[in-house]
Design a protein around this motif. Structure first.
Motif, short mmCIF file in Angstrom:
data_model
loop_
_atom_site.label_atom_id
_atom_site.label_comp_id
_atom_site.label_asym_id
_atom_site.label_seq_id
_atom_site.Cartn_x
_atom_site.Cartn_y
_atom_site.Cartn_z
N ALA A 35 0.83 -1.21 0.00
CA ALA A 35 0.00 0.00 0.00
C ALA A 35 0.86 1.25 0.00
O ALA A 35 0.60 2.21 -0.75
CB ALA A 35 -0.93 -0.01 1.21
N ALA A 36 1.88 1.27 0.84
CA ALA A 36 2.74 2.46 0.94
C ALA A 36 3.49 2.71 -0.36
O ALA A 36 3.63 3.86 -0.81
CB ALA A 36 3.72 2.30 2.10
N ALA A 37 3.97 1.65 -1.00
CA ALA A 37 4.67 1.81 -2.27
C ALA A 37 3.72 2.33 -3.35
O ALA A 37 4.11 3.14 -4.21
CB ALA A 37 5.29 0.48 -2.70
N THR A 38 2.47 1.86 -3.32
CA THR A 38 1.48 2.35 -4.28
C THR A 38 1.21 3.83 -4.07
O THR A 38 1.15 4.61 -5.03
CB THR A 38 0.17 1.54 -4.14
N ILE A 39 1.06 4.24 -2.81
CA ILE A 39 0.86 5.66 -2.50
C ILE A 39 2.05 6.48 -2.95
O ILE A 39 1.90 7.59 -3.48
CB ILE A 39 0.59 5.85 -0.99
N ASP A 40 3.25 5.94 -2.77
CA ASP A 40 4.44 6.67 -3.20
C ASP A 40 4.44 6.88 -4.71
O ASP A 40 4.86 7.93 -5.21
CB ASP A 40 5.70 5.92 -2.77
N ASN A 41 3.93 5.90 -5.44
CA ASN A 41 3.82 6.04 -6.90
C ASN A 41 2.72 7.03 -7.28
O ASN A 41 2.90 7.86 -8.17
CB ASN A 41 3.56 4.68 -7.54
N ILE A 42 1.58 6.96 -6.61
CA ILE A 42 0.49 7.90 -6.91
C ILE A 42 0.96 9.33 -6.67
O ILE A 42 0.64 10.24 -7.44
CB ILE A 42 -0.73 7.59 -6.03
N SER A 43 1.75 9.53 -5.62
CA SER A 43 2.18 10.88 -5.23
C SER A 43 3.45 11.34 -5.92
O SER A 43 3.88 12.49 -5.73
CB SER A 43 2.38 10.94 -3.71
N GLY A 44 4.09 10.46 -6.66
CA GLY A 44 5.36 10.83 -7.28
C GLY A 44 6.51 10.92 -6.30
O GLY A 44 7.42 11.72 -6.46
N GLY A 45 6.47 10.07 -5.26
CA GLY A 45 7.58 10.02 -4.30
C GLY A 45 7.44 10.94 -3.12
O GLY A 45 8.45 11.45 -2.61
N ARG A 46 6.21 11.13 -2.63
CA ARG A 46 5.99 12.06 -1.52
C ARG A 46 5.56 11.39 -0.22
O ARG A 46 5.20 12.07 0.75
CB ARG A 46 4.94 13.11 -1.92
N ALA A 47 5.58 10.08 -0.15
CA ALA A 47 5.07 9.37 1.02
C ALA A 47 6.09 9.31 2.16
O ALA A 47 7.29 9.18 1.93
CB ALA A 47 4.64 7.96 0.65
N VAL B 181 8.79 5.05 -5.53
CA VAL B 181 9.54 6.00 -6.34
C VAL B 181 10.82 6.39 -5.62
O VAL B 181 11.89 6.48 -6.22
CB VAL B 181 8.68 7.25 -6.64
N GLN B 182 10.71 6.62 -4.32
CA GLN B 182 11.88 6.92 -3.50
C GLN B 182 12.71 5.64 -3.33
O GLN B 182 12.17 4.54 -3.42
CB GLN B 182 11.45 7.43 -2.13
N PRO B 183 14.01 5.78 -3.09
CA PRO B 183 14.82 4.58 -2.86
C PRO B 183 14.24 3.70 -1.75
O PRO B 183 14.25 2.48 -1.84
CB PRO B 183 16.19 5.14 -2.47
N SER B 184 13.73 4.34 -0.71
CA SER B 184 13.00 3.66 0.35
C SER B 184 12.10 4.70 1.00
O SER B 184 12.51 5.85 1.17
CB SER B 184 13.95 3.05 1.38
N ILE B 185 10.91 4.32 1.35
CA ILE B 185 9.99 5.28 1.97
C ILE B 185 10.53 5.65 3.34
O ILE B 185 10.84 4.77 4.16
CB ILE B 185 8.58 4.69 2.06
N PRO B 186 10.67 6.96 3.65
CA PRO B 186 11.19 7.36 4.96
C PRO B 186 10.29 6.87 6.09
O PRO B 186 9.06 6.94 6.00
CB PRO B 186 11.19 8.89 4.88
N LEU B 187 10.92 6.37 7.15
CA LEU B 187 10.21 5.90 8.34
C LEU B 187 10.55 6.81 9.51
O LEU B 187 11.71 6.87 9.94
CB LEU B 187 10.59 4.46 8.65
N TRP B 188 9.56 7.55 9.97
CA TRP B 188 9.71 8.43 11.14
C TRP B 188 9.08 7.70 12.31
O TRP B 188 7.87 7.38 12.28
CB TRP B 188 9.02 9.76 10.90
N LEU B 189 9.85 7.42 13.33
CA LEU B 189 9.38 6.59 14.44
C LEU B 189 9.06 7.42 15.66
O LEU B 189 9.82 8.31 16.03
CB LEU B 189 10.43 5.53 14.79
N SER B 190 7.94 7.10 16.29
CA SER B 190 7.50 7.89 17.44
C SER B 190 7.92 7.24 18.74
O SER B 190 7.96 6.01 18.86
CB SER B 190 5.97 8.06 17.42
#
Length: 320
Positions: free
Chosen positions: A93-105, A172-181
């Motif tokens: 799902a996250a990779a799909t969103i990254d593609n829909i957004s052009g690498g903004r996830a 789209v990004q090399p890897s989707i950034p993970l911000w951990l809380s």
């Protein structure tokens, strides 16, 4: 339009349900607020997460809709409880969103709390014992990052064993950034230091923010990471009102409706800045001086557009 590269806005994916009334949720307010935030120059927009404990719009679906209606802002979760979802599904799902957004996830991830019956019930509803949430979260992070490489993934993990699993599309990004809380939680801060591209926190005092960061720095060294590579993001709930009593009253009602617990309990655990503009400016500056380099702002008010307008015009010029 002046672009602001260190502030993002939380979208009201729960608020549209809390204040739905008899006509049902006005989901379009979420898209409208995202479009306005982009037009005003904010760097990002964010959606929260829960399934049954704090009902809201499903975050990944909402992200995809926002991605299709915007062109520049980053789109993140603040924060997603990834232990509630299988990492193959989530990575897809996250990779799909990254593609829909052009690498903004961006995926902001958290383990959540285990100190409330409704959180226990939420985990049980999806077949996850709440005592496993931290270990599942960490294994999930490792699995998702491996899947996003595009290479076949084989893993003998405790929770998510995989054999030759490939995932498309790749982000789209090399890897989707993970911000951990994490707030002041030993395992959570260690997790940030080991896996996090950034740290998200809403600790209610500057001193506690500093103490948490010192622990992250120490842990990062043990993992061979440069702590300077880890961003420091503060999640802050804001209600701007020249009458401090009115701000506290409206903010109090909003937070109680949001969390279903008294405000005096909430305010001891997360940062709430309710009152005049200068109070908000001073609070943000204090955290900036302590090292915070990014801010996610949630407006604790049923009138989200007015609060965002005031914050943009009266606070942002003095802190961005």
């Amino acid at each position: 339009m002046t672009l602001v590269d260190n502030f993002g806005i939380l979208l009201p994916t729960r608020g549209v349900l809390v204040y739905a009334g008899t006509g049902g949720p006005r989901v379009e307010q979420t898209w409208q607020m995202a479009e306005t935030a982009e037009r005003l120059g904010y760097d990002s927009v964010w959606v929260g997460d829960s399934i049954t404990s704090k009902p809201r719009m499903e975050p990944l679906t909402a992200m995809a809709a926002v991605a299709a209606r915007t062109s520049r802002v980053k789109i993140g979760t603040a924060v997603l409880l990834n232990a509630l979802r299988h990492p193959v599904h989530l990575a897809h799902a996250a990779a799909t969103i990254d593609n829909i957004s052009g690498g903004r996830a961006i995926l902001g991830l958290g383990a959540g709390r285990g100190n409330n019956r409704m959180f226990v019930a939420e985990h049980a509803a999806v077949g996850v014992p709440i005592t496993e949430r931290a270990a599942r979260m960490e294994e999930s992070i490792r699995v998702m990052r491996a899947l996003w490489t595009g290479d076949p993934v084989t893993s003998d993990g405790e929770f998510y064993p995989l054999e030759d699993v490939e995932l498309e599309p790749r982000p789209v990004q090399p890897s989707i950034p993970l911000w951990l809380s994490s707030n002041w939680v030993k395992r959570g801060l260690s997790r940030v230091a080991e896996y996090g591209d950034a740290w998200i926190t809403n600790v209610p005092s500057v001193e506690l923010f500093r103490q948490c960061w010192e622990r992250i720095e120490q842990n990062a060294g043990e993992f061979g990471r440069d702590p300077a590579s880890i961003g420091r993001c503060l999640y802050v709930s804001v209600n701007l009102n020249d009458d401090g009593d009115d701000a506290l009253s409206e903010g109090d009602r909003y937070m109680q409706a949001y969390y279903s617990i008294p405000y005096d309990v909430i305010s001891k655990n997360l940062l709430c800045v309710f009152g005049p503009v200068q109070k908000c400016i001073d609070a943000i500056r204090a955290y900036q001086e302590a090292g915070a380099d990014y801010f996610i702002v949630r407006f604790a008010s049923p009138d989200q557009p007015r609060q965002m307008s005031r914050f943009t015009e009266e606070v942002l010029p003095f802190v961005a």
